[in-house]
Design an enzyme around this catalytic site. Sequence first.
Site, mmCIF file in Angstrom:
data_model
loop_
_atom_site.group_PDB
_atom_site.id
_atom_site.type_symbol
_atom_site.label_atom_id
_atom_site.label_comp_id
_atom_site.label_asym_id
_atom_site.label_seq_id
_atom_site.Cartn_x
_atom_site.Cartn_y
_atom_site.Cartn_z
ATOM 1 N N ARG A 114 1.046 -1.039 -0.066
ATOM 2 C CA ARG A 114 0.333 -0.048 0.139
ATOM 3 C C ARG A 114 0.582 1.206 -0.171
ATOM 4 N NH1 ARG A 114 -1.658 1.023 4.661
ATOM 5 N NH2 ARG A 114 -1.594 -0.501 5.257
ATOM 6 N N LYS A 166 -9.083 -1.870 0.447
ATOM 7 C CA LYS A 166 -8.425 -1.563 1.877
ATOM 8 C C LYS A 166 -9.552 0.289 1.046
ATOM 9 C CE LYS A 166 -5.840 -3.715 4.709
ATOM 10 N NZ LYS A 166 -6.744 -4.947 5.286
ATOM 11 N N HIS A 192 -10.616 -3.783 12.146
ATOM 12 C CA HIS A 192 -9.292 -4.630 10.769
ATOM 13 C C HIS A 192 -8.777 -5.204 12.176
ATOM 14 C CE1 HIS A 192 -4.947 -4.729 9.208
ATOM 15 N NE2 HIS A 192 -5.726 -5.535 8.447
ATOM 16 N N SER A 221 -1.190 -5.356 9.515
ATOM 17 C CA SER A 221 -0.325 -5.618 8.512
ATOM 18 C C SER A 221 0.972 -6.824 9.119
ATOM 19 C CB SER A 221 -0.219 -4.987 7.505
ATOM 20 O OG SER A 221 -0.210 -5.887 6.267
ATOM 21 N N LYS A 231 -3.531 -12.329 11.724
ATOM 22 C CA LYS A 231 -4.795 -11.853 11.267
ATOM 23 C C LYS A 231 -5.204 -13.446 10.617
ATOM 24 C CE LYS A 231 -5.648 -8.329 10.387
ATOM 25 N NZ LYS A 231 -3.850 -8.037 9.738
ATOM 26 N N THR A 232 -5.245 -13.120 9.235
ATOM 27 C CA THR A 232 -5.051 -14.153 8.562
ATOM 28 C C THR A 232 -4.901 -15.805 9.070
ATOM 29 O OG1 THR A 232 -5.083 -12.625 6.756
ATOM 30 C CG2 THR A 232 -5.307 -14.842 5.802
ATOM 31 N N ASP A 247 -9.698 -10.360 7.284
ATOM 32 C CA ASP A 247 -9.577 -9.296 7.866
ATOM 33 C C ASP A 247 -9.705 -8.217 7.703
ATOM 34 O OD1 ASP A 247 -7.769 -7.021 5.699
ATOM 35 O OD2 ASP A 247 -7.524 -7.789 7.224
ATOM 36 N N ARG A 249 1.236 -12.744 -1.704
ATOM 37 C CA ARG A 249 -0.247 -11.838 -1.564
ATOM 38 C C ARG A 249 -1.161 -13.560 -2.488
ATOM 39 N NH1 ARG A 249 -1.994 -9.488 3.241
ATOM 40 N NH2 ARG A 249 -0.578 -7.979 3.644
HETATM 41 N N1 LIG Z 1 3.558 -16.785 15.876
HETATM 42 C C1 LIG Z 1 2.743 -16.695 14.145
HETATM 43 N N2 LIG Z 1 1.592 -16.545 13.927
HETATM 44 C C2 LIG Z 1 1.441 -16.311 13.127
HETATM 45 N N3 LIG Z 1 1.981 -15.407 12.484
HETATM 46 C C3 LIG Z 1 2.920 -15.888 12.059
HETATM 47 C C4 LIG Z 1 3.801 -16.389 13.302
HETATM 48 N N4 LIG Z 1 5.123 -16.714 12.991
HETATM 49 C C5 LIG Z 1 5.261 -16.039 11.421
HETATM 50 N N5 LIG Z 1 3.992 -15.410 11.190
HETATM 51 C C6 LIG Z 1 3.941 -15.273 10.340
HETATM 52 O O1 LIG Z 1 3.722 -14.186 9.582
HETATM 53 C C7 LIG Z 1 2.516 -13.301 8.629
HETATM 54 C C8 LIG Z 1 0.913 -13.024 8.861
HETATM 55 O O2 LIG Z 1 0.756 -12.692 8.057
HETATM 56 P P1 LIG Z 1 -0.864 -12.588 8.526
HETATM 57 O O3 LIG Z 1 -1.787 -13.470 9.147
HETATM 58 O O4 LIG Z 1 -0.952 -12.896 7.067
HETATM 59 O O5 LIG Z 1 -1.264 -11.547 8.952
HETATM 60 P P2 LIG Z 1 -1.905 -10.361 8.623
HETATM 61 O O6 LIG Z 1 -3.436 -10.721 8.133
HETATM 62 O O7 LIG Z 1 -2.370 -9.989 10.118
HETATM 63 O O8 LIG Z 1 -2.465 -9.330 8.066
HETATM 64 C C9 LIG Z 1 2.773 -14.694 8.251
HETATM 65 O O9 LIG Z 1 3.402 -14.894 6.918
HETATM 66 C C10 LIG Z 1 2.771 -16.323 9.628
HETATM 67 O O10 LIG Z 1 3.700 -17.152 8.472
HETATM 68 C C1 LIG Z 2 -3.482 -6.593 2.384
HETATM 69 C C2 LIG Z 2 -3.287 -5.481 4.023
HETATM 70 O O1 LIG Z 2 -3.862 -6.016 5.111
HETATM 71 P P1 LIG Z 2 -3.121 -7.206 6.005
HETATM 72 O O2 LIG Z 2 -2.194 -7.225 5.336
HETATM 73 O O3 LIG Z 2 -4.254 -6.392 7.445
HETATM 74 O O4 LIG Z 2 -4.122 -8.352 5.514
HETATM 75 C C3 LIG Z 2 -2.846 -4.429 3.387
HETATM 76 O O5 LIG Z 2 -1.870 -3.839 5.136
HETATM 77 O O6 LIG Z 2 -2.416 -3.996 2.605
HETATM 78 MN MN LIG Z 3 -4.181 -9.955 6.029
#
Ligand SMILES: Nc1ncnc2c1ncn2[C@@H]1O[C@H](COP(=O)(O)OP(=O)(O)O)[C@@H](O)[C@H]1O
Ligand SMILES: C=C(OP(=O)(O)O)C(=O)O
Ligand SMILES: [Mn+2]
Length: 538
Positions: free
Chosen positions: A61, A202, A221, A239, A243-244, A258, A324
């Site tokens: 972003r 977003k 979020h 980010s 979360k995911t 998200d 992504r």
């Molecule tokens: N203990 C942990 N818990 C959650 N994610 C972790 C951990 N250790 C490493 N990671 C990594 O951190 C990243 C979290 O990304 P994601 O779940 O997409 O975040 P968000 O959805 O909050 O943007 C992933 O690449 C995941 O593999």
């Molecule tokens: C896609 C985004 O959100 P998140 O990484 O929390 O999924 C972002 O922050 O651009």
């Molecule tokens: Mn996410």
Amino acid sequence: MGTQGAVVSRHGLQSLGLRNLKDVYWNLTAPALYEQALTRGEARLAAGGPLVALTGEHTGRSPKDKFIVEEAESRDDVWWGEVNVPMEPAHFGRLLAKARAYLQGRDLFVQDCFAGADPAYRLPVRILTECAWHNLFARNMFIQPSHDELADFDPAFTVLQVPGLQADPETDGTRSECFVLVSFAQRIVLIGGTSYAGEIKKSVFSILNYLLPERGVLPMHCSANIGPKGDTAIFFGLSGTGKTTLSADGSRTLIGDDEHGWSDTGVFNFEGGCYAKVIRLSAEAEPEIYDTTRRFGTVLENVVMDADTRVLDLDSAHYTENTRASYPIDFIPNVSAAGQGGLPKNIVMLTADAFGVLPPISRLTPEQAMYHFLSGYTARVAGTEKGLGSEPTATFSTCFGAPFMPRHPSVYARMLRDKMQAAGANCWLVNTGWSGGQYGVGRRMDIKLTRAMLCAALAGQLDGVEVNAHPDFGVLVPANCPDVPSEVLDPRATWGDAQAYDRIAHDLVKRFENNFKQFEPYVDEGVLAAGIYQAAAE
Ligand SMILES: Nc1ncnc2c1ncn2[C@@H]1O[C@H](COP(=O)(O)OP(=O)(O)O)[C@@H](O)[C@H]1O
Ligand SMILES: C=C(OP(=O)(O)O)C(=O)O
Ligand SMILES: [Mn+2]
């Protein structure tokens, strides 16, 4: 084939003044969008079926290039400042005119979608994109209307995304050639100069975060899932905090990864798809998400693929650390078809603390929950953003999503306080970041251990466990947790050098306090006390 230019005006694009387009492709399905994207050379086909697209210069972003048009309708409601930066209507008008001119003689792809799974609050949005692969991204990320709903679709907002159009900062009132512009009065989002698909996702999120509080819905979020006993859990986080990853849990039903709303009756997903980070994705630690990277219909962004074998290299950050995958949410096996769940029983606040001083899990009092919600702390590490040095960088992003929150943080915080109280929800702080030392010395918390802590917390197995108030942060650290070695729970005990731990922990407390000064006028004494450094530790 798309409709010819002549019939375009009948379809209501005239509200944007779009004329003399070449062909307009309405609500194509994935196979047709694949065909368009591949024949136009926008993307390539990976083994197993995902579409792989590269976004060039912008692989994340561009928060500094986002502007909200300053208009009478919204002027008094927007929290103007370094996050929500105003743009003069004249500049917006010029760029919209530039977009109209740019699109003359070009094709346009249209997806009519809903943002919001709860029919009482959903927003009809029309996503117009220059490229087919961005239209497939939108089709994945938002909720597809039924055939009948499409027939009389009346968009409340329109997103026009034209990556090929670059702004001239000298004359257009932008910071760079890239721009993400939101006009609440004209109900238009205009995106240009960047191909990063997350901007589409977003900007719609920002619109909902502006509109929904007035309808008594708290926009969040966060990801969300439902446990075997029907207990809804939500996971706030900036980010990359998890979360995911953590909401995709085989033992719980996924609502979304998200963006959600908390209404008087429950939680609902804003989206119909997920947008997962896939860098170094492990089939063992994240099987559900890993499987989506081998499926037709998934859009992979900036993932490296061998041109000959078409095999992906998920470990490579050649283009970016922020690779992504965008996929329809039903690619995750155990998912809520309605995208809705009951009122939250547990609220989890995720932080990826690269300083490695926050406990891996702790319970928060309601006041501490407000403090951390307003603080929105995480620490980015080198490589995740251009220009970062090797040291972790403490980041405070209020409501765990400042770039997407157009209203003052206190609006969202007060709603969370009232809803949390009404629902009697437990609140947890989970550090998915480092343990045993800061980034570069310690190691990132094993996902399996994080999952075990969450599993125990959400199942109520930590409710009777003795807790100790952390001497620096005051959060309540459980003395033990099923399936987790107790020594992991106290971060200070994991450091070889306890004095170094104390130095960095005290520094982080000071950073929290300095950041929180901006919120002091908006919170009561209890919340202020929740964040104050425990003098006894000195
Ligand atoms: N203990 C942990 N818990 C959650 N994610 C972790 C951990 N250790 C490493 N990671 C990594 O951190 C990243 C979290 O990304 P994601 O779940 O997409 O975040 P968000 O959805 O909050 O943007 C992933 O690449 C995941 O593999
Ligand atoms: C896609 C985004 O959100 P998140 O990484 O929390 O999924 C972002 O922050 O651009
Ligand atoms: Mn996410």
